[in-house]
Design an enzyme around this catalytic site. Structure first.
Site, PDB file in Angstrom:
ATOM      1  N   GLY A 117       0.864  -1.183   0.000  1.00  0.00           N
ATOM      2  CA  GLY A 117       0.000   0.000   0.000  1.00  0.00           C
ATOM      3  C   GLY A 117       0.892   1.222   0.000  1.00  0.00           C
ATOM      4  O   GLY A 117       1.869   1.299   0.752  1.00  0.00           O
ATOM      5  N   LYS A 118       0.563   2.194  -0.861  1.00  0.00           N
ATOM      6  CA  LYS A 118       1.473   3.335  -1.020  1.00  0.00           C
ATOM      7  C   LYS A 118       1.636   4.127   0.284  1.00  0.00           C
ATOM      8  O   LYS A 118       2.753   4.557   0.623  1.00  0.00           O
ATOM      9  CB  LYS A 118       0.988   4.244  -2.145  1.00  0.00           C
ATOM     10  CG  LYS A 118       1.076   3.571  -3.511  1.00  0.00           C
ATOM     11  CD  LYS A 118       0.754   4.502  -4.637  1.00  0.00           C
ATOM     12  CE  LYS A 118       0.550   3.733  -5.936  1.00  0.00           C
ATOM     13  NZ  LYS A 118       1.703   2.928  -6.339  1.00  0.00           N
ATOM     14  N   ALA A 150       1.292   3.030   3.436  1.00  0.00           N
ATOM     15  CA  ALA A 150       2.064   2.220   4.384  1.00  0.00           C
ATOM     16  C   ALA A 150       3.526   2.148   3.964  1.00  0.00           C
ATOM     17  O   ALA A 150       4.436   2.283   4.791  1.00  0.00           O
ATOM     18  CB  ALA A 150       1.455   0.820   4.466  1.00  0.00           C
ATOM     19  N   THR A 159       9.952  11.463 -11.124  1.00  0.00           N
ATOM     20  CA  THR A 159      10.864  10.316 -11.074  1.00  0.00           C
ATOM     21  C   THR A 159      10.977   9.717 -12.474  1.00  0.00           C
ATOM     22  O   THR A 159       9.998   9.677 -13.233  1.00  0.00           O
ATOM     23  CB  THR A 159      10.389   9.268 -10.061  1.00  0.00           C
ATOM     24  OG1 THR A 159       9.086   8.810 -10.433  1.00  0.00           O
ATOM     25  CG2 THR A 159      10.337   9.843  -8.644  1.00  0.00           C
ATOM     26  N   SER A 202      15.101   4.210 -13.833  1.00  0.00           N
ATOM     27  CA  SER A 202      16.545   3.980 -13.624  1.00  0.00           C
ATOM     28  C   SER A 202      17.379   5.238 -13.871  1.00  0.00           C
ATOM     29  O   SER A 202      18.566   5.273 -13.545  1.00  0.00           O
ATOM     30  CB  SER A 202      17.025   2.857 -14.534  1.00  0.00           C
ATOM     31  OG  SER A 202      16.835   3.243 -15.884  1.00  0.00           O
ATOM     32  N   ASP A 224       7.695   4.632  -3.701  1.00  0.00           N
ATOM     33  CA  ASP A 224       7.366   4.867  -2.289  1.00  0.00           C
ATOM     34  C   ASP A 224       8.640   5.088  -1.473  1.00  0.00           C
ATOM     35  O   ASP A 224       8.661   5.923  -0.559  1.00  0.00           O
ATOM     36  CB  ASP A 224       6.574   3.685  -1.729  1.00  0.00           C
ATOM     37  CG  ASP A 224       5.277   3.478  -2.482  1.00  0.00           C
ATOM     38  OD1 ASP A 224       4.695   4.475  -2.951  1.00  0.00           O
ATOM     39  OD2 ASP A 224       4.858   2.311  -2.627  1.00  0.00           O
ATOM     40  N   SER A 275      12.018  -4.252   0.837  1.00  0.00           N
ATOM     41  CA  SER A 275      13.117  -3.656   0.065  1.00  0.00           C
ATOM     42  C   SER A 275      13.463  -2.223   0.498  1.00  0.00           C
ATOM     43  O   SER A 275      14.414  -1.641  -0.010  1.00  0.00           O
ATOM     44  CB  SER A 275      12.738  -3.624  -1.420  1.00  0.00           C
ATOM     45  OG  SER A 275      11.733  -2.650  -1.653  1.00  0.00           O
TER      46      SER A 275
HETATM   47  O1  RIB Z   1       3.577   1.495  -4.851  1.00  0.00           O
HETATM   48  C1  RIB Z   1       3.507   0.106  -4.661  1.00  0.00           C
HETATM   49  C2  RIB Z   1       2.234  -0.257  -3.976  1.00  0.00           C
HETATM   50  O2  RIB Z   1       1.164   0.025  -4.847  1.00  0.00           O
HETATM   51  C3  RIB Z   1       2.120  -1.713  -3.647  1.00  0.00           C
HETATM   52  O3  RIB Z   1       2.645  -2.013  -2.372  1.00  0.00           O
HETATM   53  C4  RIB Z   1       0.648  -1.995  -3.782  1.00  0.00           C
HETATM   54  O4  RIB Z   1       0.010  -2.236  -2.569  1.00  0.00           O
HETATM   55  C5  RIB Z   1       0.062  -0.775  -4.499  1.00  0.00           C
HETATM   56  O5  RIB Z   1      -0.728  -0.058  -3.667  1.00  0.00           O
END
Ligand code: RIB
Length: 305
Positions: free
Chosen positions: A37-38, A40, A215, A218, A247, A286
């Site tokens: 989730g973005k 989180a 962004t 690469s 994120d 990550s």
């Molecule tokens: O940006 C990546 C996220 O987008 C993923 O973790 C997924 O949950 C989506 O919301």
């Protein structure tokens, strides 16, 4: 302090050699679940980058909720603002191909109930960096942005996934972060140039407070701030999974701004974090910590354009 208002998901990740065509069935190489989730991800990215972080959002009362919150809890993110609601926890179905590229489908679930009223005024001070994205309803973001503006909070909006954004809303925020696709969609809706540098320059003229960060995968990122255009380019690393790279960028940027870094220095941290996030599978596993970001900073090339 960094305050994040946004989505919390459980990511169901299938790795395959290539993406299937419509109607085609492929055998997968592997399957795993990760918290995501973005909102989180950005909260955890900021915490790992060294900030005190509070997350506001919603999860369900189902079996996905605790795994979705597990790494946030372990990472020290304050989850007191995460509500438990009757909808199911948000869920992202993600395909990752042999090149580390992804396709994502998100079922918003409980994220539609993210409520700006749960964010107290005491969390929206002039020392706060408020971070928002586009995986919760527009009206929730707009309400919180208007209140944060009145209270003097610095506002970072990651306009992902792409949605239309009014000039009025853009005038209220301090930093807009988009990728090239999101920049092109926004450019088309306002009649601006689609090229990243030209877009950043044009969008940056909307208000004197607004910084635009685009962004570039690469190739790093380009920023328009205070009339200046500058970029940061990372070294090439082997890409395992690009999920969560944006994120990592946003969370590290917010953490750096929160500790008083200049936009140029914050951009270097953000590009280092986004690059490192591509080297490990899964969004949250990550996300790099401050030591890893600092170790990579000398390899990020900054330049004025
Ligand atoms: O940006 C990546 C996220 O987008 C993923 O973790 C997924 O949950 C989506 O919301």
């Amino acid at each position: 302090m960094v305050v994040v208002f946004g989505s919390i998901n459980l990511d169901l990740v299938t790795r395959i050699a290539r993406f299937p065509a419509p109607g085609e069935t492929l055998a997968a190489d592997s399957f795993a679940t990760y918290p995501g989730g973005k909102g989180a991800n950005q909260a955890l990215a900021a915490a790992r980058a060294g900030s005190t972080v509070r997350l506001f959002g919603a999860v369900g009362r189902d079996a996905f909720a605790d795994p979705a919150l597990e790494l946030l809890r372990a990472g020290g993110v304050d989850l007191g603002g995460v509500a438990r609601v009757s909808e199911r926890t948000g869920c992202a179905t993600i395909l990752v191909d042999a090149h580390g590229e992804n396709c994502i489908v998100v079922a918003a679930g409980a994220n539609v109930r993210a409520d700006p009223a749960t964010v107290p005024d005491t969390a929206l001070t002039s020392a706060t960096i408020l971070v928002l994205q586009h995986e919760v309803p527009d009206h929730a973001n707009a309400t919180l942005i208007a209140r944060a503006r009145r209270l003097g909070t610095r506002i970072v909006l990651n306009a992902a996934p792409a949605r239309s954004l009014s000039i009025e809303l853009l005038r209220q925020i301090d930093v807009l972060v988009v990728n090239e696709t999101e920049a092109a969609e926004l450019a088309a809706s306002h009649g601006w140039p689609a090229d990243a540098a030209a877009f950043a320059r044009r969008a940056g003229t909307i208000s004197s407070r607004l910084t635009i960060a685009v962004t570039l995968g690469s190739k790093g990122a380009i920023v328009s701030s205070d009339g200046a255009l500058f970029s940061a380019t990372p070294p090439r690393l082997e890409v395992v999974d690009t999920t969560g790279a944006g994120d990592a960028f946003v969370g590290a940027l917010a953490a750096a701004l929160g500790r008083g870094a200049s936009m140029r220095d914050a951009l270097g941290c953000a590009v280092a974090a986004g690059t490192l996030a591509c080297t490990i599978a899964g969004a949250q596993p990550s996300l790099p910590d401050r030591a890893a970001i600092d170790a990579w900073l000398p390899f990020v090339t900054s330049s004025a354009t």
